[in-house]
Write a protein that holds these residues in place. Structure first.
Motif, short mmCIF file in Angstrom:
data_model
loop_
_atom_site.label_atom_id
_atom_site.label_comp_id
_atom_site.label_asym_id
_atom_site.label_seq_id
_atom_site.Cartn_x
_atom_site.Cartn_y
_atom_site.Cartn_z
N PRO A 209 -14.92 5.25 -49.35
CA PRO A 209 -13.98 4.13 -49.23
C PRO A 209 -14.04 3.52 -47.83
O PRO A 209 -14.34 4.19 -46.83
N ASN A 210 -13.78 2.23 -47.77
CA ASN A 210 -13.74 1.49 -46.51
C ASN A 210 -15.07 1.48 -45.76
O ASN A 210 -15.11 1.31 -44.55
N ARG A 211 -16.16 1.66 -46.49
CA ARG A 211 -17.51 1.55 -45.91
C ARG A 211 -18.31 0.55 -46.74
O ARG A 211 -18.33 0.63 -47.97
N HIS A 212 -18.99 -0.37 -46.07
CA HIS A 212 -19.78 -1.39 -46.76
C HIS A 212 -21.19 -1.39 -46.20
O HIS A 212 -21.41 -1.68 -45.03
N THR A 213 -22.16 -1.05 -47.04
CA THR A 213 -23.56 -1.09 -46.62
C THR A 213 -24.20 -2.37 -47.11
O THR A 213 -23.70 -3.04 -48.01
N VAL A 222 -28.51 4.57 -44.60
CA VAL A 222 -27.92 3.25 -44.77
C VAL A 222 -26.87 3.02 -43.69
O VAL A 222 -26.14 3.94 -43.32
N ALA A 223 -26.81 1.80 -43.18
CA ALA A 223 -25.82 1.44 -42.17
C ALA A 223 -24.63 0.80 -42.85
O ALA A 223 -24.78 -0.15 -43.61
N ALA A 224 -23.44 1.33 -42.58
CA ALA A 224 -22.22 0.84 -43.22
C ALA A 224 -21.21 0.41 -42.16
O ALA A 224 -20.84 1.21 -41.29
N ALA A 239 -23.74 5.45 -39.98
CA ALA A 239 -24.97 5.64 -40.74
C ALA A 239 -24.75 6.78 -41.72
O ALA A 239 -24.31 7.87 -41.34
N LEU A 240 -25.03 6.51 -43.00
CA LEU A 240 -24.80 7.49 -44.06
C LEU A 240 -26.11 7.94 -44.67
O LEU A 240 -27.02 7.13 -44.88
N ASP A 241 -26.21 9.22 -44.97
CA ASP A 241 -27.35 9.75 -45.70
C ASP A 241 -27.22 9.31 -47.15
O ASP A 241 -26.20 9.55 -47.79
N ALA A 277 -28.85 -8.67 -34.49
CA ALA A 277 -28.95 -7.45 -33.71
C ALA A 277 -30.00 -6.52 -34.31
O ALA A 277 -30.17 -6.46 -35.54
N ALA A 278 -30.70 -5.81 -33.44
CA ALA A 278 -31.60 -4.73 -33.83
C ALA A 278 -30.97 -3.43 -33.39
O ALA A 278 -30.67 -3.24 -32.21
N VAL A 279 -30.75 -2.52 -34.35
CA VAL A 279 -30.04 -1.27 -34.08
C VAL A 279 -30.90 -0.10 -34.54
O VAL A 279 -31.41 -0.11 -35.67
N GLY A 280 -31.08 0.91 -33.71
CA GLY A 280 -31.86 2.07 -34.05
C GLY A 280 -31.28 2.80 -35.25
O GLY A 280 -30.09 3.13 -35.25
N ALA A 281 -32.11 3.07 -36.26
CA ALA A 281 -31.62 3.75 -37.45
C ALA A 281 -31.33 5.22 -37.19
O ALA A 281 -30.55 5.84 -37.91
N GLY A 282 -31.95 5.77 -36.14
CA GLY A 282 -31.76 7.18 -35.85
C GLY A 282 -30.61 7.49 -34.94
O GLY A 282 -30.07 8.61 -34.98
N ASP A 283 -30.19 6.51 -34.12
CA ASP A 283 -29.14 6.79 -33.14
C ASP A 283 -28.03 5.75 -33.07
O ASP A 283 -27.02 5.96 -32.40
N GLY A 284 -28.20 4.61 -33.72
CA GLY A 284 -27.16 3.59 -33.72
C GLY A 284 -27.10 2.75 -32.46
O GLY A 284 -26.19 1.93 -32.31
#
Length: 394
Positions: A209-213, A222-224, A239-241, A277-284
């Motif tokens: 809940p309250n997360r939007h990817t 996935v980034a939410a 970031a969610l697995d 924006a470009a955001v690292g998938a591994g560290d945010g």
């Protein structure tokens, strides 16, 4: 298990741009063509809109297309519309006004058709192929407040329904690692929810809940962005697995991810202030931001590892994937639509551009509508017609 050739192509899609370029240059002229594959709406689970295996439709050939076959898609007196196609296993799958149909990529002949029947009038479905199943997410359009969202799985060979589930939402759909993920912020009540289902049987795995990817997965992450329960964004991202829903990292910045890099290491999207924006998938961590586009509310993204392509209104621009610096910008005669990258070319509405320089390589009606480019063919859905276009033999 995916077929070996599918795994190979997806591995290439996650190879760095420099290594990939050297590999392609090393391929002898007599090498077999890459398999015809485009099994997610945006080519891959990253939603990169980049086909790294295309080697036939180059700048020298794309301006000399002829129609190999053309078919009218099914129509019906419904509120449905024609959808974006996907290709896998010698078939092209597309949403039509009566449901979903599968056709031969060689001839366009219909192999099977699924009708909305008890599901009502389905909206334009988002499709993906995984584990021998065509996954389709859609809802009927009979009620805005109660849209009856559904996720279904059809056998790719026969069209037989393997499972179907009613879902509390629809919105964005991404399929990766054997998981189908739905995410949406309800436009009526403001509720935000992300739900994950197992591809093989439709079983719900987890919900947040309250997360939007967005509609992209960076190699299973996935980034939410987060909301306050009433649809208001809080300025935080998690970031969610995709398999477990476990939180990989959280960051005190907003990211509405529109795509990920082919290597699955960077997310690209709006930072909440209309900047890209470009955001690292591994560290945010934010790697760079670029100034807002002309129509920042509606820009669309493609990424090939070396460059990020952003379209908005009538403009397509390329940015350096490492720095965010603009490399070129091109004003078009019509709305740019979703950029697509294949064979060193960028396809936009009615025009094809050189990916490095941004110069016009070809233009015309052959490039209007919803396109995918794979196996040396431009597949096109336009005004209820599906066609396959190939280079003319001189």
């Amino acid at each position: 298990m995916l077929p070996a050739y599918v795994t190979c192509v997806h591995a290439l899609a996650r190879t760095s741009a420099a290594v990939l370029s050297s590999l392609l240059l090393a391929v002898p002229a007599t090498a077999a063509p890459a398999p015809t594959l485009w099994d997610h709406v945006g080519y891959d689970a990253e939603d990169s809109w980049f086909n790294p295996g295309e080697r036939t439709l180059t700048a020298a050939r794309v301006g000399r297309l002829s129609t190999k076959w053309s078919v009218k898609l099914r129509t019906a007196d419904t509120c449905s519309d024609f959808g974006l196609p996907v290709v896998s296993g010698g078939r092209i799958f597309v949403g039509d006004r009566a449901g979903i149909s599968a056709r031969s990529i060689a001839t366009g002949a219909q192999q099977w058709a699924f009708s909305w029947d008890e599901f009502g009038d389905g909206t334009r479905p988002r499709l993906a192929v995984s584990d021998g199943l065509l996954i389709a997410g859609y809802h009927d359009c009979g009620s805005v407040s109660d849209p009856n969202s559904r996720l279904i799985a059809l056998d790719v060979a026969t069209g037989k329904k393997r499972w179907a589930v009613r879902t509390p939402i629809m919105g964005d759909l991404v399929v990766d690692k054997g998981v189908a993920l739905l995410s949406e912020t309800d436009g009526v009540y403001g509720e935000t929810l992300t739900v994950a289902y197992r591809v093989r049987d439709g079983r719900e795995l987890w919900r947040a809940p309250n997360r939007h990817t967005g509609g992209s997965s960076a190699n299973g992450v996935v980034a939410a962005f987060t909301t306050d329960g009433e649809g208001i964004r809080t300025g935080q991202t998690a970031a969610l697995d995709i398999i477990s829903g476990a939180v990989r990292w959280t960051a005190k910045h907003h990211l509405a991810a529109g795509a990920a890099s082919p290597a699955g290491d960077v997310f690209y999207g709006s930072d909440g202030s209309d900047r890209l924006a470009a955001v690292g998938a591994g560290d945010g961590k934010v790697r760079w931001t670029a100034p807002p586009a002309e129509d920042a509310e509606n820009y669309r993204i493609a990424a090939d590892g070396a460059r990020v392509y952003r379209s908005s209104n009538r403009t397509v621009a390329a940015l350096d994937a490492r720095t965010g610096k603009q490399l070129w910008s091109r004003k078009l005669k019509a709305s740019a639509g979703q950029p697509l990258v294949a064979g060193g070319l960028v396809y936009a509405e009615a025009v094809v551009l050189d990916a490095v320089k941004g110069t016009v390589v070809a233009e015309g009606s052959a490039f209007t509508g919803d396109l995918i480019v794979t196996g040396g063919v431009v597949y096109r859905v336009h005004e209820g017609t599906l066609s396959a276009q190939v280079p003319r033999v001189s």
